[in-house]
Write a protein that holds these residues in place. Structure first.
Motif, PDB file in Angstrom:
ATOM      1  N   HIS A 184       0.827  -1.208   0.000  1.00 38.28           N
ATOM      2  CA  HIS A 184       0.000   0.000   0.000  1.00 38.28           C
ATOM      3  C   HIS A 184       0.862   1.259   0.000  1.00 38.28           C
ATOM      4  N   GLY A 185       2.057   1.138   0.600  1.00 41.36           N
ATOM      5  CA  GLY A 185       2.956   2.288   0.664  1.00 41.36           C
ATOM      6  C   GLY A 185       3.427   2.770  -0.694  1.00 41.36           C
ATOM      7  N   GLN A 186       3.346   1.891  -1.707  1.00 41.80           N
ATOM      8  CA  GLN A 186       3.697   2.310  -3.068  1.00 41.80           C
ATOM      9  C   GLN A 186       2.857   3.513  -3.505  1.00 41.80           C
ATOM     10  N   LEU A 187       1.610   3.527  -3.040  1.00 39.59           N
ATOM     11  CA  LEU A 187       0.714   4.630  -3.390  1.00 39.59           C
ATOM     12  C   LEU A 187       0.948   5.847  -2.507  1.00 39.59           C
ATOM     13  N   LEU A 188       1.197   5.594  -1.220  1.00 39.57           N
ATOM     14  CA  LEU A 188       1.307   6.693  -0.264  1.00 39.57           C
ATOM     15  C   LEU A 188       2.459   7.625  -0.587  1.00 39.57           C
ATOM     16  N   VAL A 189       3.548   7.075  -1.145  1.00 37.46           N
ATOM     17  CA  VAL A 189       4.694   7.933  -1.435  1.00 37.46           C
ATOM     18  C   VAL A 189       4.326   8.985  -2.483  1.00 37.46           C
ATOM     19  N   PHE A 190       3.491   8.629  -3.456  1.00 36.49           N
ATOM     20  CA  PHE A 190       3.080   9.609  -4.463  1.00 36.49           C
ATOM     21  C   PHE A 190       2.089  10.611  -3.886  1.00 36.49           C
ATOM     22  N   HIS A 191       1.339  10.163  -2.894  1.00 32.31           N
ATOM     23  CA  HIS A 191       0.371  11.036  -2.230  1.00 32.31           C
ATOM     24  C   HIS A 191       1.084  12.064  -1.354  1.00 32.31           C
ATOM     25  N   ILE A 192       2.083  11.614  -0.610  1.00 32.78           N
ATOM     26  CA  ILE A 192       2.784  12.495   0.327  1.00 32.78           C
ATOM     27  C   ILE A 192       3.788  13.388  -0.405  1.00 32.78           C
ATOM     28  N   ALA A 193       4.596  12.771  -1.276  1.00 32.66           N
ATOM     29  CA  ALA A 193       5.624  13.533  -2.005  1.00 32.66           C
ATOM     30  C   ALA A 193       5.053  14.045  -3.329  1.00 32.66           C
ATOM     31  N   HIS A 194       4.015  14.812  -3.236  1.00 30.38           N
ATOM     32  CA  HIS A 194       3.300  15.268  -4.431  1.00 30.38           C
ATOM     33  C   HIS A 194       4.190  16.136  -5.317  1.00 30.38           C
ATOM     34  N   ARG A 195       4.830  17.106  -4.734  1.00 31.05           N
ATOM     35  CA  ARG A 195       5.654  18.036  -5.527  1.00 31.05           C
ATOM     36  C   ARG A 195       6.840  17.311  -6.160  1.00 31.05           C
ATOM     37  N   THR A 196       7.474  16.428  -5.412  1.00 31.68           N
ATOM     38  CA  THR A 196       8.605  15.671  -5.954  1.00 31.68           C
ATOM     39  C   THR A 196       8.168  14.797  -7.125  1.00 31.68           C
ATOM     40  N   THR A 197       6.986  14.189  -6.996  1.00 31.70           N
ATOM     41  CA  THR A 197       6.456  13.356  -8.077  1.00 31.70           C
ATOM     42  C   THR A 197       6.304  14.161  -9.362  1.00 31.70           C
ATOM     43  N   LEU A 198       5.713  15.336  -9.260  1.00 30.86           N
ATOM     44  CA  LEU A 198       5.516  16.177 -10.443  1.00 30.86           C
ATOM     45  C   LEU A 198       6.851  16.587 -11.053  1.00 30.86           C
ATOM     46  N   THR A 199       7.817  16.902 -10.204  1.00 33.98           N
ATOM     47  CA  THR A 199       9.126  17.341 -10.694  1.00 33.98           C
ATOM     48  C   THR A 199       9.854  16.204 -11.405  1.00 33.98           C
ATOM     49  N   LEU A 200       9.879  15.033 -10.780  1.00 32.22           N
ATOM     50  CA  LEU A 200      10.598  13.895 -11.364  1.00 32.22           C
ATOM     51  C   LEU A 200      10.011  13.472 -12.704  1.00 32.22           C
ATOM     52  N   LEU A 201       8.709  13.526 -12.807  1.00 31.33           N
ATOM     53  CA  LEU A 201       8.046  13.069 -14.022  1.00 31.33           C
ATOM     54  C   LEU A 201       7.794  14.186 -15.035  1.00 31.33           C
ATOM     55  N   GLY A 202       8.143  15.406 -14.656  1.00 30.74           N
ATOM     56  CA  GLY A 202       7.950  16.528 -15.574  1.00 30.74           C
ATOM     57  C   GLY A 202       6.499  16.849 -15.840  1.00 30.74           C
ATOM     58  N   TRP A 203       5.641  16.592 -14.855  1.00 34.46           N
ATOM     59  CA  TRP A 203       4.212  16.855 -15.010  1.00 34.46           C
ATOM     60  C   TRP A 203       3.858  18.207 -14.413  1.00 34.46           C
ATOM     61  N   GLU A 204       2.863  18.853 -14.993  1.00 30.33           N
ATOM     62  CA  GLU A 204       2.384  20.111 -14.443  1.00 30.33           C
ATOM     63  C   GLU A 204       1.373  19.892 -13.325  1.00 30.33           C
ATOM     64  N   SER A 205       0.623  18.795 -13.421  1.00 29.22           N
ATOM     65  CA  SER A 205      -0.397  18.528 -12.410  1.00 29.22           C
ATOM     66  C   SER A 205      -0.662  17.023 -12.347  1.00 29.22           C
ATOM     67  N   MET A 206      -1.345  16.625 -11.305  1.00 29.74           N
ATOM     68  CA  MET A 206      -1.745  15.232 -11.161  1.00 29.74           C
ATOM     69  C   MET A 206      -3.152  15.079 -11.731  1.00 29.74           C
ATOM     70  N   ASN A 207      -3.227  15.108 -13.062  1.00 27.86           N
ATOM     71  CA  ASN A 207      -4.537  14.979 -13.692  1.00 27.86           C
ATOM     72  C   ASN A 207      -4.946  13.507 -13.745  1.00 27.86           C
ATOM     73  N   ALA A 208      -6.120  13.253 -14.276  1.00 27.73           N
ATOM     74  CA  ALA A 208      -6.651  11.889 -14.275  1.00 27.73           C
ATOM     75  C   ALA A 208      -5.758  10.927 -15.047  1.00 27.73           C
ATOM     76  N   LYS A 209      -5.191  11.379 -16.172  1.00 28.12           N
ATOM     77  CA  LYS A 209      -4.324  10.522 -16.980  1.00 28.12           C
ATOM     78  C   LYS A 209      -3.057  10.152 -16.230  1.00 28.12           C
ATOM     79  N   ASN A 210      -2.430  11.126 -15.579  1.00 27.65           N
ATOM     80  CA  ASN A 210      -1.199  10.866 -14.831  1.00 27.65           C
ATOM     81  C   ASN A 210      -1.458   9.979 -13.623  1.00 27.65           C
ATOM     82  N   ALA A 211      -2.570  10.239 -12.942  1.00 21.85           N
ATOM     83  CA  ALA A 211      -2.916   9.415 -11.778  1.00 21.85           C
ATOM     84  C   ALA A 211      -3.143   7.966 -12.200  1.00 21.85           C
TER      85      ALA A 211
END
Length: 252
Positions: A184-211
């Protein structure tokens, strides 16, 4: 002299207005507790954001901790609408003689509910911060007790029991618990480290496609691990089954 206390909601319209006011206070408080924490959010600020006078908080909740507990209870009620069905299903599966595929599907259903909840909160940053502060132990312990007893305990117990059945280990074994929590922690890291996730993946937002990309990747990893642990369980059980099937040779 009549000293009986008047009911807070004497009419249906009064009750409706009272519930609407109570809900408005909870929504405002949840945002402010997320922004500033329990100590940083004042009752005056909560009342101002909710559009009520300060005595209204005492009228409905007695004190600030009462407001905080009401926020937790409302969030738990909302979360259980999502988690209740898969957890209840898992409990039924565990009570029966389910095969491995059914056990894995039951675990995946719980994880899917977790994923939906986590990414729903991504668009509500104050709610994400609210739970991050609570998890870090900065907020009233009484609120954590509500979350644990009504939500986390049944969810985590069912998850660990499923992993135990799948892997052939006791559900309360430390390795089993770690495995379930880490899946379950695989999901929590993306939930908690939201800004880092966007930066690493080069995303502007966590839209439905990215999620969905994150969720599908985690689903595949989870299923792969569960199937691997089931295969390891079967490999360990195979020699014992073979021994039982071979009849002892009688001496002449």
């Amino acid at each position: 002299m009549n000293t009986a206390k008047r009911p807070r909601h004497s009419t249906e319209s009064g009750y409706a207005r009272g519930e609407e006011t109570r809900h408005r206070i909870i929504e405002a408080a949840a945002d402010l507790f997320g922004e500033h924490g329990f100590d940083g959010a004042s009752t005056r600020d909560i009342a101002t954001r909710a559009g009520v006078n300060a005595p209204a908080l005492q009228y409905y909740f007695e004190n600030k901790e009462g407001v905080y507990r009401a926020c937790i209870e409302a969030m738990v009620d909302e979360a259980w609408q999502r988690f209740g069905p898969p957890v209840t299903h898992a409990q039924r599966v565990l009570a029966g003689d389910a095969d491995t595929a059914t056990l894995i599907d039951a675990f995946m259903s719980i994880q899917e509910a977790l994923a939906d909840g986590a990414f729903a909160k991504v668009n509500k940053p104050n709610r994400r911060l609210f739970f991050a502060r609570e998890q870090a132990g900065y907020e009233p312990e009484s609120a954590s007790q509500i979350i644990n007893s009504r939500l986390r305990d049944p969810l985590n117990l069912a998850s660990a029991a499923l992993v135990g059945k799948i892997s052939g280990q006791p559900g309360n074994d430390p390795v089993t618990v770690i495995r379930a929590f880490s899946l379950h922690g695989q999901l929590l890291v993306f939930h908690i480290a939201h800004r880092t996730t966007l930066t690493l993946l080069g995303w502007e937002s966590m839209n439905a496609k990215n999620a969905e990309l994150i969720k599908s990747t985690v689903r595949a990893q989870t299923r792969l691990l569960l199937e691997r642990w089931a295969a390891e369980r079967d490999a360990l059980l195979a020699p014992a089954k073979k021994t039982r099937r071979v009849a002892p040779v009688k001496k002449s």
